[in-house]
Scaffold this motif. Structure first.
Motif, PDB file in Angstrom:
ATOM      1  N   LYS A   1       0.819  -1.206   0.000  1.00  0.00           N
ATOM      2  CA  LYS A   1       0.000   0.000   0.000  1.00  0.00           C
ATOM      3  C   LYS A   1       0.856   1.261   0.000  1.00  0.00           C
ATOM      4  O   LYS A   1       0.458   2.280  -0.581  1.00  0.00           O
ATOM      5  CB  LYS A   1      -0.973  -0.023   1.181  1.00  0.00           C
ATOM      6  N   ALA A   2       2.024   1.197   0.633  1.00  0.00           N
ATOM      7  CA  ALA A   2       2.933   2.341   0.581  1.00  0.00           C
ATOM      8  C   ALA A   2       3.369   2.594  -0.861  1.00  0.00           C
ATOM      9  O   ALA A   2       3.425   3.740  -1.324  1.00  0.00           O
ATOM     10  CB  ALA A   2       4.144   2.091   1.477  1.00  0.00           C
ATOM     11  N   ASP A   3       3.651   1.526  -1.571  1.00  0.00           N
ATOM     12  CA  ASP A   3       4.031   1.641  -2.987  1.00  0.00           C
ATOM     13  C   ASP A   3       2.881   2.205  -3.812  1.00  0.00           C
ATOM     14  O   ASP A   3       3.078   3.067  -4.672  1.00  0.00           O
ATOM     15  CB  ASP A   3       4.442   0.273  -3.520  1.00  0.00           C
ATOM     16  N   TYR A   4       1.657   1.733  -3.530  1.00  0.00           N
ATOM     17  CA  TYR A   4       0.477   2.236  -4.251  1.00  0.00           C
ATOM     18  C   TYR A   4       0.295   3.734  -4.002  1.00  0.00           C
ATOM     19  O   TYR A   4       0.004   4.505  -4.935  1.00  0.00           O
ATOM     20  CB  TYR A   4      -0.786   1.508  -3.807  1.00  0.00           C
TER      21      TYR A   4
ATOM     22  N   ASP B   1     -11.568  12.754 -11.509  1.00  0.00           N
ATOM     23  CA  ASP B   1     -13.008  12.649 -11.271  1.00  0.00           C
ATOM     24  C   ASP B   1     -13.715  11.774 -12.294  1.00  0.00           C
ATOM     25  O   ASP B   1     -14.918  11.917 -12.522  1.00  0.00           O
ATOM     26  CB  ASP B   1     -13.651  14.040 -11.247  1.00  0.00           C
ATOM     27  N   THR B   2     -12.973  10.860 -12.912  1.00  0.00           N
ATOM     28  CA  THR B   2     -13.610   9.899 -13.821  1.00  0.00           C
ATOM     29  C   THR B   2     -13.190   8.491 -13.441  1.00  0.00           C
ATOM     30  O   THR B   2     -12.094   8.279 -12.887  1.00  0.00           O
ATOM     31  CB  THR B   2     -13.223  10.146 -15.293  1.00  0.00           C
ATOM     32  N   MET B   3     -14.043   7.539 -13.749  1.00  0.00           N
ATOM     33  CA  MET B   3     -13.761   6.139 -13.431  1.00  0.00           C
ATOM     34  C   MET B   3     -12.485   5.672 -14.115  1.00  0.00           C
ATOM     35  O   MET B   3     -11.624   5.019 -13.500  1.00  0.00           O
ATOM     36  CB  MET B   3     -14.946   5.267 -13.860  1.00  0.00           C
ATOM     37  N   ASP B   4     -12.341   6.003 -15.392  1.00  0.00           N
ATOM     38  CA  ASP B   4     -11.177   5.547 -16.151  1.00  0.00           C
ATOM     39  C   ASP B   4      -9.881   6.102 -15.577  1.00  0.00           C
ATOM     40  O   ASP B   4      -8.882   5.379 -15.428  1.00  0.00           O
ATOM     41  CB  ASP B   4     -11.307   5.941 -17.624  1.00  0.00           C
ATOM     42  N   GLU B   5      -9.861   7.394 -15.251  1.00  0.00           N
ATOM     43  CA  GLU B   5      -8.641   8.005 -14.725  1.00  0.00           C
ATOM     44  C   GLU B   5      -8.312   7.483 -13.328  1.00  0.00           C
ATOM     45  O   GLU B   5      -7.143   7.277 -12.994  1.00  0.00           O
ATOM     46  CB  GLU B   5      -8.787   9.522 -14.699  1.00  0.00           C
ATOM     47  N   LEU B   6      -9.329   7.263 -12.524  1.00  0.00           N
ATOM     48  CA  LEU B   6      -9.088   6.760 -11.174  1.00  0.00           C
ATOM     49  C   LEU B   6      -8.544   5.332 -11.200  1.00  0.00           C
ATOM     50  O   LEU B   6      -7.607   4.998 -10.482  1.00  0.00           O
ATOM     51  CB  LEU B   6     -10.374   6.815 -10.345  1.00  0.00           C
ATOM     52  N   THR B   7      -9.126   4.500 -12.043  1.00  0.00           N
ATOM     53  CA  THR B   7      -8.690   3.096 -12.071  1.00  0.00           C
ATOM     54  C   THR B   7      -7.339   2.923 -12.768  1.00  0.00           C
ATOM     55  O   THR B   7      -6.774   1.832 -12.757  1.00  0.00           O
ATOM     56  CB  THR B   7      -9.744   2.204 -12.752  1.00  0.00           C
ATOM     57  N   GLU B   8      -6.827   3.996 -13.359  1.00  0.00           N
ATOM     58  CA  GLU B   8      -5.471   3.956 -13.898  1.00  0.00           C
ATOM     59  C   GLU B   8      -4.427   4.171 -12.806  1.00  0.00           C
ATOM     60  O   GLU B   8      -3.244   3.902 -13.014  1.00  0.00           O
ATOM     61  CB  GLU B   8      -5.301   5.019 -14.992  1.00  0.00           C
ATOM     62  N   LEU B   9      -4.874   4.650 -11.633  1.00  0.00           N
ATOM     63  CA  LEU B   9      -3.953   4.841 -10.515  1.00  0.00           C
ATOM     64  C   LEU B   9      -3.588   3.474  -9.937  1.00  0.00           C
ATOM     65  O   LEU B   9      -4.438   2.596  -9.795  1.00  0.00           O
ATOM     66  CB  LEU B   9      -4.598   5.704  -9.428  1.00  0.00           C
ATOM     67  N   LYS B  10      -2.338   3.296  -9.587  1.00  0.00           N
ATOM     68  CA  LYS B  10      -1.874   2.015  -9.054  1.00  0.00           C
ATOM     69  C   LYS B  10      -2.575   1.712  -7.737  1.00  0.00           C
ATOM     70  O   LYS B  10      -2.609   2.540  -6.830  1.00  0.00           O
ATOM     71  CB  LYS B  10      -0.358   2.043  -8.852  1.00  0.00           C
ATOM     72  N   GLY B  11      -3.150   0.519  -7.647  1.00  0.00           N
ATOM     73  CA  GLY B  11      -3.827   0.107  -6.423  1.00  0.00           C
ATOM     74  C   GLY B  11      -5.271   0.545  -6.323  1.00  0.00           C
ATOM     75  O   GLY B  11      -5.926   0.306  -5.303  1.00  0.00           O
ATOM     76  N   VAL B  12      -5.801   1.182  -7.370  1.00  0.00           N
ATOM     77  CA  VAL B  12      -7.189   1.646  -7.354  1.00  0.00           C
ATOM     78  C   VAL B  12      -8.023   0.812  -8.315  1.00  0.00           C
ATOM     79  O   VAL B  12      -7.796   0.825  -9.523  1.00  0.00           O
ATOM     80  CB  VAL B  12      -7.295   3.138  -7.737  1.00  0.00           C
ATOM     81  N   GLY B  13      -8.985   0.069  -7.765  1.00  0.00           N
ATOM     82  CA  GLY B  13      -9.919  -0.697  -8.574  1.00  0.00           C
ATOM     83  C   GLY B  13     -11.256   0.005  -8.644  1.00  0.00           C
ATOM     84  O   GLY B  13     -11.413   1.135  -8.157  1.00  0.00           O
TER      85      GLY B  13
END
Length: 229
Positions: free
Chosen positions: A91-94, A112-124
């Motif tokens: 989680k520290a890495d994420y 503020d979009t689903m696609d951009e958020l789920t591109e973040l490491k550790g975010v599903g």
């Protein structure tokens, strides 16, 4: 002739109505004061209790206040700061990686979009739904955590097993205006009454419409498996 079984839509609406009466103040239990803190708290909450997360973030949010703070942090030090959180090293890495993406690609603002958020490491999708709902007031789906997964199946609202499949099954079943609150209602009920191993069916406000009630059945009809002792 017996009484016809309610449709899944009717079952969902009745469950929601009763749980609203039981938990009128149901809402997110993570502590945060801005979108970045919300993102961090939700990422830390995966397979960890909200209570523990709130204990850790009370100090974490004083030390790390901007995306740059996380992006520039020593990952080993960050892992030590969240040591009591489940999977703290990962989680520290994420957190560091996601913060770097937020700084480099989003001008320091939580997307503020689903696609951009789920591109973040550790975010599903589950985490992204929480961020959208409570950080941006955008409701695009239903957050399916372990409580929602368990109770939706026990109550006969879905027969799907995987969180993503459950969400897609619930979207046309749960009234859209209740998508956000369905999660909080089931989480509240899952914590208080319908626990994983020892559900208190005799104290449950939806027991009489629950196909998995222990008062009437020896097996969980939602899954076809015996109740866990």
């Amino acid at each position: 002739m017996g009484t016809p079984l309610p449709s899944r839509e009717e079952q969902a609406e009745e469950v929601i109505e009763r749980l609203w009466e039981e938990y009128p103040d149901a809402t997110i239990s993570l502590n945060f004061s801005n979108r970045l803190e919300l993102l961090v708290a939700v990422m830390l909450s995966a397979q960890c209790t909200d209570e523990r997360v709130n204990e850790v973030t009370a100090e974490l949010f004083e030390k790390y206040q901007t995306p740059e703070d996380y992006a520039e942090a020593d990952v080993d030090e960050l892992a030590e700061d969240i040591y009591s959180i489940t999977y703290h090293n990962s989680k520290a890495d994420y957190l560091k990686s996601s913060a770097q993406t937020i700084v480099e690609d989003h001008g320091g603002e939580v997307p503020d979009t689903m696609d951009e958020l789920t591109e973040l490491k550790g975010v599903g999708r589950k985490t992204a739904n929480v961020i959208l709902q409570h950080g941006h007031d955008l409701v695009e789906g239903i957050v399916v955590d372990t409580h929602v997964q368990r109770l939706s199946r026990r109550l006969g609202i879905t027969e799907e097993e995987r969180p993503d499949a459950i969400e897609q099954d619930l979207l046309p079943t749960v009234p859209e205006e209740e998508w956000q609150w369905y999660t909080h209602l089931l989480i509240s009920h899952g914590r208080e009454i319908c626990t994983a191993r020892n559900p208190e069916c005799d104290a449950c406000v939806v027991e009489d419409i629950c196909p998995s009630s222990k008062l009437d059945h020896d097996v969980d009809l939602a899954s076809g498996e015996p109740w866990e002792a």
